[in-house]
Design a protein around this motif. Sequence first.
Motif, PDB file in Angstrom:
ATOM      1  N   THR A   1       0.978  -1.295  -0.174  1.00 40.67           N
ATOM      2  CA  THR A   1      -0.067  -0.137   0.043  1.00 40.67           C
ATOM      3  C   THR A   1       0.658   1.421  -0.005  1.00 40.67           C
ATOM      4  O   THR A   1       0.285   2.260  -0.434  1.00 40.67           O
ATOM      5  CB  THR A   1      -1.249  -0.094   1.160  1.00 40.67           C
ATOM      6  OG1 THR A   1      -0.158   0.062   2.478  1.00 40.67           O
ATOM      7  CG2 THR A   1      -1.912  -1.167   1.162  1.00 40.67           C
ATOM      8  N   ALA A   2       1.834   1.351   0.540  1.00 39.30           N
ATOM      9  CA  ALA A   2       2.846   2.392   0.779  1.00 39.30           C
ATOM     10  C   ALA A   2       3.223   2.816  -0.868  1.00 39.30           C
ATOM     11  O   ALA A   2       3.553   2.117  -1.591  1.00 39.30           O
ATOM     12  CB  ALA A   2       4.066   2.383   1.491  1.00 39.30           C
ATOM     13  N   ARG A   3       3.607   3.960  -1.004  1.00 38.51           N
ATOM     14  CA  ARG A   3       3.939   4.895  -2.213  1.00 38.51           C
ATOM     15  C   ARG A   3       5.512   4.352  -2.236  1.00 38.51           C
ATOM     16  O   ARG A   3       5.909   3.789  -3.607  1.00 38.51           O
ATOM     17  CB  ARG A   3       3.991   6.329  -2.574  1.00 38.51           C
ATOM     18  CG  ARG A   3       4.417   6.851  -3.359  1.00 38.51           C
ATOM     19  CD  ARG A   3       3.942   8.332  -3.401  1.00 38.51           C
ATOM     20  NE  ARG A   3       4.929   9.164  -2.345  1.00 38.51           N
ATOM     21  CZ  ARG A   3       5.947   9.612  -2.453  1.00 38.51           C
ATOM     22  NH1 ARG A   3       6.682   9.645  -3.845  1.00 38.51           N
ATOM     23  NH2 ARG A   3       6.288  10.239  -1.466  1.00 38.51           N
ATOM     24  N   ARG A   4       6.424   4.035  -1.009  1.00 38.39           N
ATOM     25  CA  ARG A   4       7.647   3.776  -1.480  1.00 38.39           C
ATOM     26  C   ARG A   4       7.895   2.863  -0.108  1.00 38.39           C
ATOM     27  O   ARG A   4       7.795   3.754   1.074  1.00 38.39           O
ATOM     28  CB  ARG A   4       8.516   4.725  -1.766  1.00 38.39           C
ATOM     29  CG  ARG A   4      10.103   4.688  -1.943  1.00 38.39           C
ATOM     30  CD  ARG A   4      10.814   5.745  -2.190  1.00 38.39           C
ATOM     31  NE  ARG A   4      10.588   6.155  -3.628  1.00 38.39           N
ATOM     32  CZ  ARG A   4       9.956   7.476  -3.558  1.00 38.39           C
ATOM     33  NH1 ARG A   4       9.779   8.129  -2.468  1.00 38.39           N
ATOM     34  NH2 ARG A   4       9.647   7.940  -5.024  1.00 38.39           N
ATOM     35  N   VAL A   5       8.619   2.040   0.029  1.00 33.38           N
ATOM     36  CA  VAL A   5       9.333   1.520   1.060  1.00 33.38           C
ATOM     37  C   VAL A   5      10.781   1.208   1.134  1.00 33.38           C
ATOM     38  O   VAL A   5      11.257   1.018   0.153  1.00 33.38           O
ATOM     39  CB  VAL A   5       8.804   0.003   1.597  1.00 33.38           C
ATOM     40  CG1 VAL A   5       9.463  -0.685   2.638  1.00 33.38           C
ATOM     41  CG2 VAL A   5       7.098   0.152   1.941  1.00 33.38           C
ATOM     42  N   ILE A   6      11.565   1.767   2.062  1.00 32.41           N
ATOM     43  CA  ILE A   6      13.091   1.936   1.979  1.00 32.41           C
ATOM     44  C   ILE A   6      13.519   1.291   3.104  1.00 32.41           C
ATOM     45  O   ILE A   6      13.360   1.551   4.313  1.00 32.41           O
ATOM     46  CB  ILE A   6      13.610   3.357   1.683  1.00 32.41           C
ATOM     47  CG1 ILE A   6      12.971   3.816   0.516  1.00 32.41           C
ATOM     48  CG2 ILE A   6      15.036   3.382   1.430  1.00 32.41           C
ATOM     49  CD1 ILE A   6      13.207   5.596   0.525  1.00 32.41           C
ATOM     50  N   GLY A   7      14.606   0.399   3.098  1.00 31.46           N
ATOM     51  CA  GLY A   7      15.159  -0.244   4.126  1.00 31.46           C
ATOM     52  C   GLY A   7      16.692   0.152   4.141  1.00 31.46           C
ATOM     53  O   GLY A   7      17.613  -0.400   3.249  1.00 31.46           O
ATOM     54  N   LEU A   8      17.087   1.211   5.082  1.00 34.38           N
ATOM     55  CA  LEU A   8      18.289   1.543   4.988  1.00 34.38           C
ATOM     56  C   LEU A   8      19.278   0.793   6.047  1.00 34.38           C
ATOM     57  O   LEU A   8      18.593   0.631   7.381  1.00 34.38           O
ATOM     58  CB  LEU A   8      18.241   3.207   5.667  1.00 34.38           C
ATOM     59  CG  LEU A   8      17.507   4.120   4.908  1.00 34.38           C
ATOM     60  CD1 LEU A   8      17.365   5.373   5.578  1.00 34.38           C
ATOM     61  CD2 LEU A   8      18.419   4.359   3.522  1.00 34.38           C
ATOM     62  N   MET A   9      20.496   0.556   5.687  1.00 31.13           N
ATOM     63  CA  MET A   9      21.065  -0.498   6.549  1.00 31.13           C
ATOM     64  C   MET A   9      22.489   0.281   6.638  1.00 31.13           C
ATOM     65  O   MET A   9      22.986   0.362   5.567  1.00 31.13           O
ATOM     66  CB  MET A   9      21.400  -2.023   5.911  1.00 31.13           C
ATOM     67  CG  MET A   9      19.783  -2.563   5.809  1.00 31.13           C
ATOM     68  SD  MET A   9      20.009  -4.503   5.447  1.00 31.13           S
ATOM     69  CE  MET A   9      18.277  -4.938   5.427  1.00 31.13           C
TER      70      MET A   9
END
Length: 255
Positions: A57-65
């Motif tokens: 559902t989100a416009r964008r998902v970002i996983g910062l590591m």
Amino acid sequence: MHLDVLDLRNFYYRTQLGRVAQKAIRDQMVALWPEAQGQTVAGFGFAVPLLRPYLSTARRVIGLMPAPQGVMPWPAGLANVSVLCEEVQWPLETGMVDKLVLMHGLETSEHPTAVLEECRRVLGPGGRAIFIVPNRAGLWARRDVTPFGFGRPYTLGQLDAQLRRAGFVPERHLAALYIPPTSRRFWLRSAPMWERMGTRISSALAGGVLMIEVSKQVYAPTRPGLAAAVRRPLRVLEGAAQPVPGTVAGALPSA
């Protein structure tokens, strides 16, 4: 010191205790944020196990590591959203994030103040963040068999004060992981019951992790001189009650 990404992956995805911990924390987060329709959701540290509910559902998902931890592709079977980044220099535009989650990112950092500054920078107006840290009074911070046994554990007061100094406004707090950090079958099977009971009690002392939801404090802009100008807006009329002697145009001179 950040943990290695392979150790984090193995705990959360390849052990039963890790899967139980992942579900317990994620359920609490989804209770706070049931949806993210059309929003940008980001996680820092090793927060990707919590972001899956928003992928559709989100416009964008970002996983910062962070670089000291390392990065792994995520999610499995879908387009990768994981990004390797410097701990205090994230490749995100200022104010672009609507929802931000930190797990295994604050307590293990050697620069927590700078990390919080970066959190505040990327969070947009009206955005919210959730910080998840080991509870100093809980059992999980006292054993190094899980990732929550590393880094600096917090009390609720310590975390609240640090977030306020960084310019955040704490909105809600809760806890999770009410079972002991053990792989014994009884505790793993009864984990959902203990989590429900712990949520009803709402005791931060009993949970293995603390979770605080915050908003970004935004100060009203100020313009030098404006307050003084508005304080006496009708100064031009001050002399009406007490006329100043002087020559009136067109009057005859006195004898």
